[in-house]
Design a protein around this motif. Structure first.
Motif, PDB file in Angstrom:
ATOM      1  N   LYS A 110      21.810 -20.913  15.152  1.00  0.00           N
ATOM      2  CA  LYS A 110      20.868 -20.089  14.415  1.00  0.00           C
ATOM      3  C   LYS A 110      20.430 -20.826  13.162  1.00  0.00           C
ATOM      4  O   LYS A 110      21.259 -21.361  12.434  1.00  0.00           O
ATOM      5  N   ARG A 111      19.155 -20.807  12.911  1.00  0.00           N
ATOM      6  CA  ARG A 111      18.601 -21.511  11.746  1.00  0.00           C
ATOM      7  C   ARG A 111      17.756 -20.542  10.940  1.00  0.00           C
ATOM      8  O   ARG A 111      16.879 -19.878  11.482  1.00  0.00           O
ATOM      9  N   ILE A 112      18.036 -20.465   9.644  1.00  0.00           N
ATOM     10  CA  ILE A 112      17.241 -19.626   8.748  1.00  0.00           C
ATOM     11  C   ILE A 112      16.002 -20.424   8.363  1.00  0.00           C
ATOM     12  O   ILE A 112      16.087 -21.419   7.646  1.00  0.00           O
ATOM     13  N   LEU A 113      14.847 -19.965   8.848  1.00  0.00           N
ATOM     14  CA  LEU A 113      13.597 -20.677   8.555  1.00  0.00           C
ATOM     15  C   LEU A 113      13.083 -20.325   7.167  1.00  0.00           C
ATOM     16  O   LEU A 113      12.523 -21.184   6.477  1.00  0.00           O
ATOM     17  N   ALA A 114      13.250 -19.099   6.752  1.00  0.00           N
ATOM     18  CA  ALA A 114      12.798 -18.680   5.422  1.00  0.00           C
ATOM     19  C   ALA A 114      13.615 -17.480   5.012  1.00  0.00           C
ATOM     20  O   ALA A 114      14.008 -16.662   5.841  1.00  0.00           O
ATOM     21  N   ALA A 115      13.872 -17.392   3.705  1.00  0.00           N
ATOM     22  CA  ALA A 115      14.676 -16.271   3.227  1.00  0.00           C
ATOM     23  C   ALA A 115      14.310 -15.991   1.786  1.00  0.00           C
ATOM     24  O   ALA A 115      13.948 -16.889   1.015  1.00  0.00           O
ATOM     25  N   SER A 116      14.401 -14.720   1.425  1.00  0.00           N
ATOM     26  CA  SER A 116      14.229 -14.312   0.024  1.00  0.00           C
ATOM     27  C   SER A 116      15.485 -13.552  -0.360  1.00  0.00           C
ATOM     28  O   SER A 116      16.583 -13.964   0.027  1.00  0.00           O
ATOM     29  N   GLU A 117      15.357 -12.476  -1.040  1.00  0.00           N
ATOM     30  CA  GLU A 117      16.526 -11.695  -1.465  1.00  0.00           C
ATOM     31  C   GLU A 117      17.155 -11.040  -0.243  1.00  0.00           C
ATOM     32  O   GLU A 117      16.532 -10.230   0.445  1.00  0.00           O
ATOM     33  N   LEU A 118      18.382 -11.371   0.072  1.00  0.00           N
ATOM     34  CA  LEU A 118      19.053 -10.843   1.241  1.00  0.00           C
ATOM     35  C   LEU A 118      19.553  -9.419   0.998  1.00  0.00           C
ATOM     36  O   LEU A 118      20.034  -9.103  -0.092  1.00  0.00           O
ATOM     37  N   PRO A 119      19.441  -8.542   1.986  1.00  0.00           N
ATOM     38  CA  PRO A 119      19.955  -7.168   1.836  1.00  0.00           C
ATOM     39  C   PRO A 119      21.468  -7.145   1.904  1.00  0.00           C
ATOM     40  O   PRO A 119      22.091  -8.076   2.433  1.00  0.00           O
ATOM     41  N   ARG A 120      22.030  -6.107   1.393  1.00  0.00           N
ATOM     42  CA  ARG A 120      23.486  -5.983   1.409  1.00  0.00           C
ATOM     43  C   ARG A 120      24.007  -5.703   2.830  1.00  0.00           C
ATOM     44  O   ARG A 120      25.067  -6.153   3.204  1.00  0.00           O
ATOM     45  N   LYS A 121      23.226  -4.932   3.622  1.00  0.00           N
ATOM     46  CA  LYS A 121      23.632  -4.661   5.000  1.00  0.00           C
ATOM     47  C   LYS A 121      22.385  -4.332   5.825  1.00  0.00           C
ATOM     48  O   LYS A 121      21.330  -3.976   5.286  1.00  0.00           O
TER      49      LYS A 121
END
Length: 493
Positions: A110-121
């Motif tokens: 699995k590869r994270i292509l883009a991310a911002s503020e991650l949710p807690r759940k």
């Protein structure tokens, strides 16, 4: 006759009924309103059945649109090295998708292509690679979801990848689904109003208005059933209500005619009761005079005086019964065994006193022929039949057919007594045979139409029946046959 005369207080009852009818509350929830409400409810029910799969389809399409945007972003981000993607471009791609994170699964990694503020759940995971049902419970969970929830959506991945997933807030989806539901509700209400209005107008002209015409006619006719102008005029249509109008018109016409006849009979009954009251007094005086005739030594008077006394007694009893009961009610028969020939002779002698001299009376009843019946009532039966025959023969004689004959014959057959009274008159017209034993339906000018009716009633009270017998070929006149079952009377032999 008391049963035909309107009872006291009936006018007050009729007026009370009219006032009750007028005081009825007007209909506030009529058929048109009910039809409008029902059609609206039906359309709303159908729309609700359509809404359930529609909202699920809307949610899936909305999510697939986001996955399509993520698919495009994944093509860009997967080709470019991760270190060469500017953070600004990554945020723009995430904003265009509306996601917090885009993950690509490829070759087991699995590869994270883009991310911002991650949710807690993550509160819910939707895998759009699996076939969806038309009515998904998750759609209603999303529709009623509180704010602050996050979901992950999985779909087909580009360039041979296994899957692509985005994590996003659920609030935009919930807002879009609620807006779609509101638009669908407004369209449903508009469609319901249009369909219900058109259907109500059509039903009003095709069903409700004819039915209202029927009910109005029934109410108006019920208020004044003797008024012929209130009989409904059928619309002559080719549908069930038109057929109902035709049947209602026939029923109303028959009822109006019958009511007029009953009213006429009521007036006639009152007149007969008054006449009987005075007739009884006159007959009583005639009876006193007839008693004195018995003291005269003339042989003819001595022979006729008992018959006169018996006839007056019979008439007085009948008048008294009419006054007592208010109608011509015959006493229950008192069957006894008696010789028929003597009774026929008495009747012929009584009728012969007033019949033209050239009419021949033939008593063909054998001397040993006896029957079990009420002698007094059988006397009246034969009196009516023979007198009718005399009138028929006399009319034929006036028309030039020559002298006539009245013949009475009797015999026993299989435990039944058969008595035939025939004449040589013109016979019974074919058109009059169906109403032969109906009151006031005489086919002879001046006839009352009651003689045969009285005879039939008396014969039936003795357990028998009377009919117009078929005459032989070439035989003139009419032939009436009486059939009486022969049972041994109580206390008789």
């Amino acid at each position: 006759m008391s049963d035909l005369v309107m009872p006291p207080g009936s006018g007050v009852a009729a007026a009370s009924e009219d006032s009750t009818r007028k005081s009825r509350r007007p209909v506030r929830f009529g058929l048109a309103t009910r039809v409008l409400v029902l059609i609206t409810a039906f359309v709303m029910t159908a729309a609700a059945m359509i809404y359930v799969p529609a909202i699920s389809t809307f949610r899936d399409n909305w999510l697939r649109t986001r996955l399509s945007a993520a698919y495009t972003a994944a093509l860009v981000l997967d080709i470019a090295p991760q270190t060469m993607v500017p953070p600004e471009l990554s945020r723009q791609l995430l904003n265009s998708v509306g996601a917090r994170i885009i993950v690509l699964s490829k070759h087991g990694t699995k590869r994270i292509l883009a991310a911002s503020e991650l949710p807690r759940k993550v509160d819910e995971v939707y895998d759009l690679r699996e076939p969806a049902f038309l009515a998904s419970p998750g759609a209603f969970a999303t529709l009623t979801a509180p704010p602050g929830r996050f979901i992950t959506v999985l779909g087909e991945a580009p360039m041979g990848g296994e899957s692509i997933g985005i994590t996003m807030e659920e609030a935009p989806l919930t807002k879009a689904m609620r807006a779609y539901s509101l638009r669908l509700l407004v369209m449903t209400l508009i469609m319901s109003a249009v369909v219900a209005t058109l259907a109500t107008v059509a039903i009003h002209f095709m069903v409700l208005r004819p039915v209202r015409r029927l009910t109005t006619s029934i109410v108006d006719f019920g208020a004044d059933p003797e008024n012929a102008s209130r009989i409904i005029i059928p619309s002559c249509g080719n549908h069930e209500i038109a057929y109902a109008e035709e049947e209602l018109a026939i029923m109303q016409d028959s009822l109006a005619s019958e009511l007029k006849e009953k009213k006429h009979l009521a007036a006639l009954g009152l007149a007969v009761a008054k006449i009987n009251h005075d007739m009884r007094n006159m007959l009583a005086s005639a009876q006193l005079i007839s008693d004195r005739l018995a003291n005269i030594d003339d042989p003819l008077v001595q022979r006729l005086a008992p018959k006169l006394v018996a006839t007056l007694d019979r008439a007085i009893r009948f008048c008294q019964a009419t006054l007592t009961y208010g109608r011509a009610v015959d006493e229950p028969p008192k069957p006894a065994r008696f010789p028929m020939r003597a009774l026929v002779a008495d009747v012929m002698e009584m009728v012969g006193l007033e019949a033209p001299g050239d009419i021949e009376f033939v008593n063909a009843v054998s001397a040993d022929f006896e029957i079990v019946a009420d002698r007094e009532q059988m006397f009246r039966v034969l009196m009516n039949l023979i007198r009718n025959g005399v009138e028929a023969v006399d009319g034929a004689r006036v028309e030039g057919h020559g002298p006539g004959r009245i013949r009475v014959h009797g015999w026993l057959n299989n435990g039944e007594a058969h008595i035939e009274v025939s004449d040589t008159g013109p016979g019974v017209p074919v058109g009059a045979r169906a109403q032969l034993f109906t009151p006031f339906s005489s086919s002879r000018a001046g006839g009352s139409g009651l003689g045969l009716v009285i005879a039939a009633d008396l014969v039936r009270s003795n357990g028998g029946n009377i009919m117009l017998a078929v005459t032989d070929i070439g035989e003139r006149g009419a032939k009436f046959r009486i059939v009486l079952p022969q049972a041994v009377p109580v206390g008789g032999s």
